[in-house]
Each structure stands twice: as C-alpha cells, then as structure tokens.
Design a protein around this motif. Structure first.
Motif, mmCIF file in Angstrom:
data_model
loop_
_atom_site.group_PDB
_atom_site.id
_atom_site.type_symbol
_atom_site.label_atom_id
_atom_site.label_comp_id
_atom_site.label_asym_id
_atom_site.label_seq_id
_atom_site.Cartn_x
_atom_site.Cartn_y
_atom_site.Cartn_z
ATOM 1 N N ARG A 1 0.811 -1.211 0.000
ATOM 2 C CA ARG A 1 0.000 0.000 0.000
ATOM 3 C C ARG A 1 0.842 1.258 0.000
ATOM 4 O O ARG A 1 0.381 2.316 -0.415
ATOM 5 C CB ARG A 1 -0.907 0.022 1.223
ATOM 6 C CG ARG A 1 -1.997 -1.003 1.172
ATOM 7 C CD ARG A 1 -2.863 -0.902 2.388
ATOM 8 N NE ARG A 1 -3.937 -1.875 2.338
ATOM 9 C CZ ARG A 1 -4.565 -2.326 3.390
ATOM 10 N NH1 ARG A 1 -4.232 -1.901 4.586
ATOM 11 N NH2 ARG A 1 -5.528 -3.199 3.270
ATOM 12 N N THR A 2 2.052 1.177 0.484
ATOM 13 C CA THR A 2 2.891 2.363 0.616
ATOM 14 C C THR A 2 3.309 2.914 -0.741
ATOM 15 O O THR A 2 3.256 4.119 -0.970
ATOM 16 C CB THR A 2 4.136 2.052 1.463
ATOM 17 O OG1 THR A 2 3.714 1.503 2.707
ATOM 18 C CG2 THR A 2 4.951 3.288 1.720
ATOM 19 N N VAL A 3 3.741 2.057 -1.641
ATOM 20 C CA VAL A 3 4.232 2.494 -2.950
ATOM 21 C C VAL A 3 3.137 3.227 -3.743
ATOM 22 O O VAL A 3 3.364 4.341 -4.216
ATOM 23 C CB VAL A 3 4.828 1.309 -3.741
ATOM 24 C CG1 VAL A 3 5.141 1.709 -5.173
ATOM 25 C CG2 VAL A 3 6.056 0.783 -3.046
ATOM 26 N N PRO A 4 1.933 2.662 -3.895
ATOM 27 C CA PRO A 4 0.927 3.410 -4.646
ATOM 28 C C PRO A 4 0.416 4.646 -3.908
ATOM 29 O O PRO A 4 -0.004 5.607 -4.553
ATOM 30 C CB PRO A 4 -0.195 2.400 -4.872
ATOM 31 C CG PRO A 4 0.024 1.342 -3.895
ATOM 32 C CD PRO A 4 1.479 1.310 -3.599
ATOM 33 N N THR A 5 0.470 4.636 -2.582
ATOM 34 C CA THR A 5 0.067 5.822 -1.838
ATOM 35 C C THR A 5 1.029 6.970 -2.095
ATOM 36 O O THR A 5 0.613 8.114 -2.319
ATOM 37 C CB THR A 5 -0.013 5.519 -0.329
ATOM 38 O OG1 THR A 5 -0.950 4.457 -0.122
ATOM 39 C CG2 THR A 5 -0.431 6.738 0.461
ATOM 40 N N VAL A 6 2.325 6.677 -2.079
ATOM 41 C CA VAL A 6 3.322 7.712 -2.383
ATOM 42 C C VAL A 6 3.179 8.176 -3.830
ATOM 43 O O VAL A 6 3.269 9.373 -4.121
ATOM 44 C CB VAL A 6 4.747 7.186 -2.089
ATOM 45 C CG1 VAL A 6 5.801 8.136 -2.614
ATOM 46 C CG2 VAL A 6 4.928 6.960 -0.596
ATOM 47 N N ALA A 7 2.926 7.242 -4.741
ATOM 48 C CA ALA A 7 2.737 7.610 -6.147
ATOM 49 C C ALA A 7 1.490 8.484 -6.308
ATOM 50 O O ALA A 7 1.491 9.445 -7.084
ATOM 51 C CB ALA A 7 2.625 6.365 -7.010
ATOM 52 N N ALA A 8 0.417 8.183 -5.567
ATOM 53 C CA ALA A 8 -0.789 9.002 -5.640
ATOM 54 C C ALA A 8 -0.538 10.393 -5.064
ATOM 55 O O ALA A 8 -1.067 11.390 -5.576
ATOM 56 C CB ALA A 8 -1.938 8.317 -4.909
ATOM 57 N N LEU A 9 0.262 10.483 -4.014
ATOM 58 C CA LEU A 9 0.608 11.794 -3.458
ATOM 59 C C LEU A 9 1.451 12.602 -4.441
ATOM 60 O O LEU A 9 1.279 13.824 -4.549
ATOM 61 C CB LEU A 9 1.343 11.636 -2.127
ATOM 62 C CG LEU A 9 0.472 11.185 -0.955
ATOM 63 C CD1 LEU A 9 1.338 10.936 0.273
ATOM 64 C CD2 LEU A 9 -0.608 12.191 -0.661
ATOM 65 N N LEU A 10 2.351 11.940 -5.162
ATOM 66 C CA LEU A 10 3.110 12.628 -6.211
ATOM 67 C C LEU A 10 2.173 13.120 -7.318
ATOM 68 O O LEU A 10 2.328 14.225 -7.835
ATOM 69 C CB LEU A 10 4.176 11.700 -6.801
ATOM 70 C CG LEU A 10 5.373 11.370 -5.927
ATOM 71 C CD1 LEU A 10 6.270 10.371 -6.640
ATOM 72 C CD2 LEU A 10 6.140 12.618 -5.572
ATOM 73 N N LEU B 1 -4.422 10.574 -11.264
ATOM 74 C CA LEU B 1 -3.876 11.867 -10.856
ATOM 75 C C LEU B 1 -2.641 12.239 -11.670
ATOM 76 O O LEU B 1 -2.443 13.407 -12.023
ATOM 77 C CB LEU B 1 -3.544 11.859 -9.366
ATOM 78 C CG LEU B 1 -4.750 11.844 -8.422
ATOM 79 C CD1 LEU B 1 -4.285 11.648 -6.989
ATOM 80 C CD2 LEU B 1 -5.553 13.104 -8.559
ATOM 81 N N GLY B 2 -1.791 11.251 -11.993
ATOM 82 C CA GLY B 2 -0.620 11.514 -12.824
ATOM 83 C C GLY B 2 -1.014 11.976 -14.212
ATOM 84 O O GLY B 2 -0.417 12.903 -14.769
ATOM 85 N N LEU B 3 -2.045 11.354 -14.767
ATOM 86 C CA LEU B 3 -2.513 11.742 -16.097
ATOM 87 C C LEU B 3 -3.099 13.152 -16.085
ATOM 88 O O LEU B 3 -2.830 13.958 -16.988
ATOM 89 C CB LEU B 3 -3.557 10.739 -16.592
ATOM 90 C CG LEU B 3 -4.057 10.914 -18.011
ATOM 91 C CD1 LEU B 3 -2.909 10.774 -18.996
ATOM 92 C CD2 LEU B 3 -5.129 9.899 -18.313
#
Length: 121
Positions: free
Chosen positions: A24-33, A98-100
């Motif tokens: 869960r940590t990796v996609p959470t950090v990616a979503a925050l980015l 969110l990245g898109l």
C-alpha cells in the motif's frame, strides 16, 4: 541491528490495528506525487497567462505526473488480487488518474505560456 538488516526486512507501519505495508505504501506515495502534480499543474495553468510566471509549477507537474503515472501503472499491473485485498490496487488507480491529470494540466500550461509568449513579442 545493521542497516542491511533494516533494508532487507519487510517495512510496515502499524497504528491502531491498521497495517500499512509495502503493497500500500508504494501506490500511496505515487498518488501523493500525482496529487502534487495536479496542484502545481493547476496553479501553473492559472498563472500561465502572465509573462514569466507559472514556469516552476509547469515543470513540477510535467516531472511528477509521469512518475506517478508509471509507478501507479506498474504497481497496478503487478498487484495480486482485486480492490480491497490490501495490495494497493486502488492507490495505483488513483496514482495513474492523478498523474494523467497532472500531465495534461502541465501540458496545457506549457502550450498556453508558449502561445502568450509569442503574442507579446
């Protein structure tokens, strides 16, 4: 305890019975980015009409957006199970979306700033 032992161990955070592991940590950090990319891209788009402003926000949006998009996409493709299994699939989906959005906002502000830059000269 050595630093190698800490790096090799499974990193997880437990608070009030809720465990936040690597899944869960990796996609959470990616979503925050990705969220940061959306915020900076929106601010850059709002300020792109003015000469010389919004350039930093545009660069941040165009750098963090693709990072969020790629990390979320890779994690979503490799996540075992579906939504609600604790593998971070929902976070990966949010990171991609969110990245898109951040990339689109950064690109729009880049196009707008170039267009206004030519008309001022």
């Amino acid at each position: 305890m050595s630093a190698l032992h800490l790096l090799a161990s499974d990193v997880s955070i437990t608070a009030a019975g809720y465990e936040l592991g690597v899944g869960r940590t990796v996609p959470t950090v990616a979503a925050l980015l990705g969220l940061t990319s959306v915020i900076f891209g929106g601010l850059a788009l709002a300020r792109s009409r003015r000469t010389g402003t919004g350039r930093t926000g545009m660069i941040v949006a165009l750098v963090l957006g693709p990072i969020s998009l790629i990390v979320g996409g890779v994690h979503g493709a490799n996540a075992a199970g579906g939504l609600g299994t604790g593998n971070g699939l929902a976070g990966a989906i949010f990171a991609v979306v969110l990245g898109l959005i951040g990339v689109v906002l950064g690109g729009l502000s880049l196009a707008r700033s170039r267009r206004t830059g030519r008309s001022v000269r």
